[in-house]
Design a protein around this motif. Sequence first.
Motif, PDB file in Angstrom:
ATOM      1  N   THR A 283       0.832  -1.201   0.000  1.00  0.00           N
ATOM      2  CA  THR A 283       0.000   0.000   0.000  1.00  0.00           C
ATOM      3  C   THR A 283       0.870   1.256   0.000  1.00  0.00           C
ATOM      4  O   THR A 283       0.591   2.216  -0.725  1.00  0.00           O
TER       5      THR A 283
ATOM      6  N   PHE B  47      -4.495   3.990  -0.568  1.00  0.00           N
ATOM      7  CA  PHE B  47      -4.209   4.159   0.854  1.00  0.00           C
ATOM      8  C   PHE B  47      -5.478   3.978   1.688  1.00  0.00           C
ATOM      9  O   PHE B  47      -6.544   4.474   1.323  1.00  0.00           O
TER      10      PHE B  47
ATOM     11  N   GLU C 269      -6.885   5.459   4.216  1.00  0.00           N
ATOM     12  CA  GLU C 269      -6.868   6.648   5.070  1.00  0.00           C
ATOM     13  C   GLU C 269      -8.166   7.428   4.914  1.00  0.00           C
ATOM     14  O   GLU C 269      -8.535   7.801   3.793  1.00  0.00           O
TER      15      GLU C 269
ATOM     16  N   ASP D 193     -10.623  10.452   4.521  1.00  0.00           N
ATOM     17  CA  ASP D 193     -10.383  11.776   3.961  1.00  0.00           C
ATOM     18  C   ASP D 193     -11.002  12.866   4.833  1.00  0.00           C
ATOM     19  O   ASP D 193     -11.004  14.034   4.471  1.00  0.00           O
TER      20      ASP D 193
ATOM     21  N   THR E 226      -9.673  15.189  11.480  1.00  0.00           N
ATOM     22  CA  THR E 226      -9.894  14.812  12.872  1.00  0.00           C
ATOM     23  C   THR E 226     -10.923  15.755  13.489  1.00  0.00           C
ATOM     24  O   THR E 226     -10.841  16.981  13.293  1.00  0.00           O
TER      25      THR E 226
ATOM     26  N   SER F  32      -7.051   5.580  14.350  1.00  0.00           N
ATOM     27  CA  SER F  32      -6.833   6.123  13.012  1.00  0.00           C
ATOM     28  C   SER F  32      -8.073   6.089  12.136  1.00  0.00           C
ATOM     29  O   SER F  32      -8.347   7.038  11.401  1.00  0.00           O
ATOM     30  N   LYS F  33      -8.853   5.005  12.202  1.00  0.00           N
ATOM     31  CA  LYS F  33      -9.985   4.855  11.287  1.00  0.00           C
ATOM     32  C   LYS F  33     -11.255   5.477  11.862  1.00  0.00           C
ATOM     33  O   LYS F  33     -11.883   6.328  11.229  1.00  0.00           O
TER      34      LYS F  33
ATOM     35  N   ALA G  26     -10.593   9.250  12.517  1.00  0.00           N
ATOM     36  CA  ALA G  26      -9.850   9.981  11.478  1.00  0.00           C
ATOM     37  C   ALA G  26      -8.571  10.593  12.057  1.00  0.00           C
ATOM     38  O   ALA G  26      -8.290  11.779  11.899  1.00  0.00           O
TER      39      ALA G  26
ATOM     40  N   THR H  83      -5.251   9.286  11.554  1.00  0.00           N
ATOM     41  CA  THR H  83      -4.152   8.499  10.994  1.00  0.00           C
ATOM     42  C   THR H  83      -2.782   9.080  11.333  1.00  0.00           C
ATOM     43  O   THR H  83      -1.873   8.369  11.735  1.00  0.00           O
ATOM     44  N   GLY H  84      -2.626  10.382  11.146  1.00  0.00           N
ATOM     45  CA  GLY H  84      -1.321  10.993  11.367  1.00  0.00           C
ATOM     46  C   GLY H  84      -0.919  11.113  12.825  1.00  0.00           C
ATOM     47  O   GLY H  84       0.246  11.389  13.127  1.00  0.00           O
TER      48      GLY H  84
ATOM     49  N   ARG I 184      -0.941   8.639  15.008  1.00  0.00           N
ATOM     50  CA  ARG I 184      -0.255   7.386  15.346  1.00  0.00           C
ATOM     51  C   ARG I 184      -0.556   6.962  16.788  1.00  0.00           C
ATOM     52  O   ARG I 184       0.263   7.113  17.693  1.00  0.00           O
TER      53      ARG I 184
ATOM     54  N   SER J  84      -9.646   1.684  -2.287  1.00  0.00           N
ATOM     55  CA  SER J  84     -10.206   2.386  -1.145  1.00  0.00           C
ATOM     56  C   SER J  84     -11.394   3.220  -1.595  1.00  0.00           C
ATOM     57  O   SER J  84     -11.388   3.818  -2.675  1.00  0.00           O
TER      58      SER J  84
END
Length: 406
Positions: free
Chosen positions: A25, A47, A49, A51, A54, A245-246, A249, A251-252, A254, A384
């Motif tokens: 990926t 990806f 991720e 869209d 957050t 992350s999911k 929202a 993801t960044g 961590r 995705s």
Amino acid sequence: MPDSGTIAPVSPLSNRLLAMNESATIAMAKKSRELMAKGFDVINLSFGEPDFQTPQYIKDAAKQALDDGYTFYTPVPGIPELRQAICDKFKRDNQLEYLPNQIVVSTGAKQALANAVMSLVNPGDEVIVFSPYWVSYEEMVKLAEGTTVTLAGSLENDYKVTAAQLEAAITERTKLIMYSSPCNPTGSVFTREELGAIAAVLARHPQVYALADEIYEYINFVGEHVSLAQFPEVKDRVITVNGFSKGYAMTGWRLGYLAARQDIASACEKMQSQITSGTCSITQRAGLAALRGGRSSADEMVEAYRRRRDLVLEIVRDIPGFKTPTPSGAFYIFPEVSAYFGRTTPDGSTINTSMDLAMYLLNDALVSAVSGEAFGAPDCMRFSTAAADDKLVEAFRRVKVSLAKL
């Protein structure tokens, strides 16, 4: 020309690294970015991720944490308040009782999975991985010097492995099973009856542990989410991994975590202590706010994912040669695409594999997807659906046009 006596330099890299594959990926996303940098209008569906941004209340908590001076090292398994909030979440959402010392907070769910595999698997141990599987499972097992045994779920059963398959695959060397529900890449969701049957198999094999990846828990279109740890006969042998992350929202940011019985949680903490120590202090405060804020923001995103899934399925089912089950969760479609193998591209190349097809679509349609080989399903591809509606419509319009050229 080198002298005939010249000896080629020996690679300084370790055998364990040389045996590992790069994440497919991440590799496809990298190729997409390279084309974008050259000015091409690539639609990246490779990806996993969201869209969405957050939610604001989580961002506000992070800003407040900075202002309040939360800038120091944290305990390796996570700050106490966050571990308690995770326990509260398990009780509220999963009817599971854990103590804070059974929770280990990590730098993403990926690290939590790796901690568990490295803590449990010895060289030569067999790890049964339900296929199709997330790309990193097999590589983690390689790193632990275990042996991956893949069990493939059938297209007719929405790619889900059955209890009978599991029973037949277990040997005296089996140490661990790994699976995700909702599944990345298929979007399949195990029912209570299906997981109950799997729990019954595991109950008959007390040497076998289970690593349940529930990172897509909140992105579920069928209602009930069931955790394998809810079955009391196997709870002490289940390590449940989740994260932010999911569903949030994030993801960044961590931020992930696992729950397990005390000795396994302590082992994962020990592993983490020598690799990364505690994860980012600001991120943990943001995660605490996320859990305390409930799941209403996640539920709003799920409705968007459901709409996008239905939108994409309506288009894809008009593409000849795509066999696409209806995903019950996550934000992917995973069509079987082998009908295109053996066909010739406009430039005279032959499509022999799903990787060939993915590269063709990237270069001809400017749509990035991931080949099924990386997920243990070489006849499939993952797209995705975590993109805006107009992007999805345009992407699959391009895919349909490009495939018609073959």
